[in-house]
Design a protein around this motif. Structure first.
Motif, PDB file in Angstrom:
ATOM      1  N   VAL A  28       0.822  -1.207   0.000  1.00 43.24           N
ATOM      2  CA  VAL A  28       0.000   0.000   0.000  1.00 43.24           C
ATOM      3  C   VAL A  28       0.857   1.258   0.000  1.00 43.24           C
ATOM      4  N   PHE A  29       2.004   1.213   0.684  1.00 40.25           N
ATOM      5  CA  PHE A  29       2.817   2.414   0.830  1.00 40.25           C
ATOM      6  C   PHE A  29       4.067   2.411  -0.039  1.00 40.25           C
ATOM      7  N   ILE A  30       4.730   1.258  -0.178  1.00 46.58           N
ATOM      8  CA  ILE A  30       6.010   1.243  -0.884  1.00 46.58           C
ATOM      9  C   ILE A  30       5.820   1.392  -2.385  1.00 46.58           C
ATOM     10  N   ILE A  31       4.798   0.737  -2.956  1.00 41.65           N
ATOM     11  CA  ILE A  31       4.567   0.864  -4.403  1.00 41.65           C
ATOM     12  C   ILE A  31       4.292   2.324  -4.792  1.00 41.65           C
ATOM     13  N   PRO A  32       3.392   3.043  -4.088  1.00 36.29           N
ATOM     14  CA  PRO A  32       3.210   4.466  -4.428  1.00 36.29           C
ATOM     15  C   PRO A  32       4.483   5.282  -4.244  1.00 36.29           C
ATOM     16  N   LEU A  33       5.288   4.949  -3.223  1.00 35.90           N
ATOM     17  CA  LEU A  33       6.538   5.678  -3.016  1.00 35.90           C
ATOM     18  C   LEU A  33       7.493   5.461  -4.181  1.00 35.90           C
ATOM     19  N   PHE A  34       7.599   4.223  -4.658  1.00 37.28           N
ATOM     20  CA  PHE A  34       8.450   3.941  -5.807  1.00 37.28           C
ATOM     21  C   PHE A  34       7.948   4.701  -7.038  1.00 37.28           C
ATOM     22  N   SER A  35       6.639   4.656  -7.254  1.00 39.86           N
ATOM     23  CA  SER A  35       6.079   5.343  -8.413  1.00 39.86           C
ATOM     24  C   SER A  35       6.321   6.845  -8.331  1.00 39.86           C
ATOM     25  N   GLU A  36       6.183   7.392  -7.130  1.00 40.54           N
ATOM     26  CA  GLU A  36       6.446   8.816  -6.955  1.00 40.54           C
ATOM     27  C   GLU A  36       7.905   9.144  -7.229  1.00 40.54           C
ATOM     28  N   TYR A  37       8.762   8.234  -6.794  1.00 35.90           N
ATOM     29  CA  TYR A  37      10.190   8.444  -7.041  1.00 35.90           C
ATOM     30  C   TYR A  37      10.500   8.421  -8.542  1.00 35.90           C
ATOM     31  N   VAL A  38       9.889   7.492  -9.267  1.00 37.20           N
ATOM     32  CA  VAL A  38      10.102   7.408 -10.718  1.00 37.20           C
ATOM     33  C   VAL A  38       9.611   8.679 -11.398  1.00 37.20           C
ATOM     34  N   ARG A  39       8.415   9.147 -11.002  1.00 31.02           N
ATOM     35  CA  ARG A  39       7.885  10.369 -11.610  1.00 31.02           C
ATOM     36  C   ARG A  39       8.771  11.568 -11.296  1.00 31.02           C
ATOM     37  N   VAL A 153      13.346  -2.430 -10.920  1.00 27.44           N
ATOM     38  CA  VAL A 153      13.898  -2.544  -9.561  1.00 27.44           C
ATOM     39  C   VAL A 153      12.773  -2.614  -8.530  1.00 27.44           C
ATOM     40  N   GLN A 154      11.765  -1.785  -8.763  1.00 26.84           N
ATOM     41  CA  GLN A 154      10.628  -1.803  -7.847  1.00 26.84           C
ATOM     42  C   GLN A 154       9.986  -3.181  -7.777  1.00 26.84           C
ATOM     43  N   MET A 155       9.766  -3.804  -8.901  1.00 28.14           N
ATOM     44  CA  MET A 155       9.140  -5.119  -8.919  1.00 28.14           C
ATOM     45  C   MET A 155      10.023  -6.159  -8.250  1.00 28.14           C
ATOM     46  N   ARG A 156      11.361  -6.056  -8.504  1.00 25.62           N
ATOM     47  CA  ARG A 156      12.269  -7.026  -7.860  1.00 25.62           C
ATOM     48  C   ARG A 156      12.248  -6.848  -6.339  1.00 25.62           C
ATOM     49  N   VAL A 157      12.263  -5.568  -5.892  1.00 25.12           N
ATOM     50  CA  VAL A 157      12.221  -5.324  -4.444  1.00 25.12           C
ATOM     51  C   VAL A 157      10.933  -5.874  -3.832  1.00 25.12           C
ATOM     52  N   LEU A 158       9.831  -5.633  -4.512  1.00 33.28           N
ATOM     53  CA  LEU A 158       8.554  -6.132  -3.986  1.00 33.28           C
ATOM     54  C   LEU A 158       8.515  -7.648  -3.938  1.00 33.28           C
ATOM     55  N   ARG A 159       9.086  -8.294  -4.991  1.00 35.72           N
ATOM     56  CA  ARG A 159       9.124  -9.765  -4.973  1.00 35.72           C
ATOM     57  C   ARG A 159       9.976 -10.264  -3.807  1.00 35.72           C
ATOM     58  N   LEU A 160      11.126  -9.591  -3.606  1.00 30.34           N
ATOM     59  CA  LEU A 160      11.972  -9.985  -2.480  1.00 30.34           C
ATOM     60  C   LEU A 160      11.253  -9.760  -1.147  1.00 30.34           C
ATOM     61  N   MET A 161      10.535  -8.657  -1.050  1.00 28.50           N
ATOM     62  CA  MET A 161       9.788  -8.398   0.188  1.00 28.50           C
ATOM     63  C   MET A 161       8.689  -9.434   0.396  1.00 28.50           C
ATOM     64  N   ASP A 162       8.021  -9.809  -0.682  1.00 26.94           N
ATOM     65  CA  ASP A 162       6.993 -10.846  -0.566  1.00 26.94           C
ATOM     66  C   ASP A 162       7.588 -12.165  -0.098  1.00 26.94           C
ATOM     67  N   MET A 163       8.745 -12.508  -0.699  1.00 28.06           N
ATOM     68  CA  MET A 163       9.400 -13.759  -0.288  1.00 28.06           C
ATOM     69  C   MET A 163       9.852 -13.674   1.161  1.00 28.06           C
ATOM     70  N   ALA A 164      10.420 -12.506   1.532  1.00 31.52           N
ATOM     71  CA  ALA A 164      10.873 -12.345   2.916  1.00 31.52           C
ATOM     72  C   ALA A 164       9.690 -12.390   3.874  1.00 31.52           C
ATOM     73  N   THR A 165       8.588 -11.744   3.477  1.00 32.32           N
ATOM     74  CA  THR A 165       7.407 -11.744   4.343  1.00 32.32           C
ATOM     75  C   THR A 165       6.848 -13.150   4.505  1.00 32.32           C
ATOM     76  N   LEU A 166       6.738 -13.860   3.393  1.00 31.19           N
ATOM     77  CA  LEU A 166       6.202 -15.215   3.449  1.00 31.19           C
ATOM     78  C   LEU A 166       7.120 -16.145   4.227  1.00 31.19           C
ATOM     79  N   GLY A 167       8.413 -16.127   3.841  1.00 30.25           N
ATOM     80  CA  GLY A 167       9.355 -17.020   4.527  1.00 30.25           C
ATOM     81  C   GLY A 167       9.535 -16.645   5.982  1.00 30.25           C
TER      82      GLY A 167
END
Length: 466
Positions: A28-39, A153-167
């Motif tokens: 909810v927060f990191i994806i908008p932050l990444f998008s804001e950073y890209v813009r 990079v954003q997608m890779r970070v999110l995937r890593l966060m998902d894996m870290a969260t799940l694991g």
């Protein structure tokens, strides 16, 4: 379900809940932050190009002539200065949106297009206005491939966060279950001991005590359970002693009456006032015993009725002491009354309080030696009236003092029942005083004999009425 299973399950659920919350927060927060950073990165690149083009416009006489070569040169210089430059397209437009020129990266070089070919450029990238003073002179659109890289990079970070969260969530849940099992086992072990102790007490076992292994709430419960077990044992012992004492008290008068009646029945003696008097005495003794036990039972149940009225305690004491004058003279004992006022009126059951003083003065006279004195002192405090009865007797032995108000308790067992009473007088006196909201305490005077102190409130808490 057992308690340890509940605790382990709750800890596991808590960990999974926190992992889910972390997952939702990250998306909810990191994806908008990444998008804001890209813009922001794209907009910064476009603004930089807008400033460069504004400088070119003013330095060439407010004209866009040759701006294509300028843009191509800037792009090439950027490639040299920044090998990782990702700007792919730069398009310049008039304020009205008409294309002026465009620069497109093609492999390792850049080339500009005329206005007609520039229309073929995709309408993407970041747009910035070109200002000279307060006047817009054009627009620049910058297509930066680096934004796509940042999104990757954003997608890779999110995937890593998902894996870290799940694991991490699964690992933490397993750890929480193990920790909860260990913690719950340590928690339920003393509880099991408490349950076993309670079950043994419920079966009527005596001497049951549980081990106090900690000083927390469970340890406090264990301490209270041991205290309860001790009190139950004391109550059971008192009950057995009471039954034995009552049976003993009943046996003597019944034996006397049975013997006398058998003699009359067998004709050995004839019924007369003289032969019936011992039977009547024993019947009256039994009646007093039954009445005393009834009064104690009412007091224990909290249903002792008090017929309370305003009465003068000093007048009651004088009347009681006058009744004891003959007995005191026979025993050669002086009775003395000292009061702080000639009249002390309080709200009380005069009949019950009279019985209290009769018991106290009767005991004092029985234990006071000839030539001694029994003193009654009445004091007044702001809230209470205090009465102190002191005699010149031998005092109360220290071993008997804690039990002086126990039922059927007689410190001197060698005394006969006739001279020593039934051991209920002081117990009844204390119950009557406590029913008035007061206290009755026993002690030994430092230089004399026994001393009983009765404290009565000037006003009963709720003016108990019979």
């Amino acid at each position: 379900m057992k308690l340890r299973s509940k605790i382990s399950g709750l800890l596991g659920i808590l960990v999974l809940f926190m992992a889910t919350v972390f997952y939702l927060i990250s998306h909810v927060f990191i994806i908008p932050l990444f998008s804001e950073y890209v813009r922001a990165a794209e907009h910064g690149e476009a603004e930089q190009w807008a400033r460069s083009l504004a400088y070119y416009y003013t330095s060439h006489g407010n004209s866009w002539d040759g701006v294509g070569q300028f843009a191509e040169g800037v792009l090439m210089q950027s490639d040299i200065a920044h090998p990782n430059n990702y700007v792919e397209k730069v398009a310049v437009y008039t304020p009205e949106g008409k294309s002026i020129t465009s620069v497109v990266r093609e492999g390792d070089h850049s080339e500009h297009m005329d206005s007609d070919d520039a229309e073929l450029i995709d309408a993407n990238g970041m747009v910035a206005d070109i200002w000279v003073g307060n006047k817009p002179v054009g627009q620049v659109r910058v297509v930066d491939a680096g934004a796509d890289s940042l999104q990757d990079v954003q997608m890779r970070v999110l995937r890593l966060m998902d894996m870290a969260t799940l694991g991490g969530g699964l690992a933490a849940a397993v750890f929480a279950l193990l920790l909860g099992f260990v913690f719950a086992s340590r928690l339920t072990k003393p509880l099991q001991s408490l349950v076993q102790g309670i079950a043994r007490i419920g079966r009527g076992e005596s001497g049951v005590r549980v081990v106090i292994a900690s000083h927390d709430e469970i340890g406090h419960v264990a301490e209270q359970l041991n205290y309860m077990a001790e009190k139950l044992e004391q109550l059971e012992a008192a009950r057995k002693r009471l039954v034995a004492d009552v049976a003993h008290e009943l046996r003597t008068p019944l034996t006397v009456m049975e013997g006398q009646l058998e003699l009359i029945q067998q004709g050995v003696i004839q019924p007369s006032d003289q032969t019936l008097l011992p039977i009547l005495d024993e019947v009256m003794r039994l009646s007093r015993l039954v009445d005393d036990l009834h009064q104690l039972n009412l007091a224990d149940g909290g249903v002792l009725k008090l017929n309370c009225t305003e009465a003068d305690l000093v007048a009651i004491l004088r009347r009681i002491m006058d009744n004891f004058l003959y007995e005191a003279a026979e025993e050669q004992v002086r009775l003395r009354l000292t009061t702080s006022a000639n009249e002390l009126v309080t709200y009380m059951d005069a009949s019950r309080i009279t019985q209290v003083f009769v018991n106290l003065l009767g005991n004092a006279l029985r234990h006071c030696p000839p030539g001694g004195a029994v003193d009654v002192q009445v004091l007044e405090t702001p809230q209470n009236i205090v009465c102190i009865v002191t005699d010149d007797g031998p005092g109360i032995p220290s071993v008997d003092l804690p039990h002086i108000f126990d039922r059927f308790y007689r410190g001197d067992e060698s005394r006969s029942r006739e001279s020593g009473g039934m051991g209920l007088g002081l117990a009844i006196a204390r119950e009557f005083v406590q029913a008035h909201g007061g206290t009755l305490l026993a002690a030994n005077h430092p230089s004399r004999g026994a001393q009983f102190t009765m404290t009565l409130p000037k006003q009963l808490r709720s003016k108990v009425e019979g």
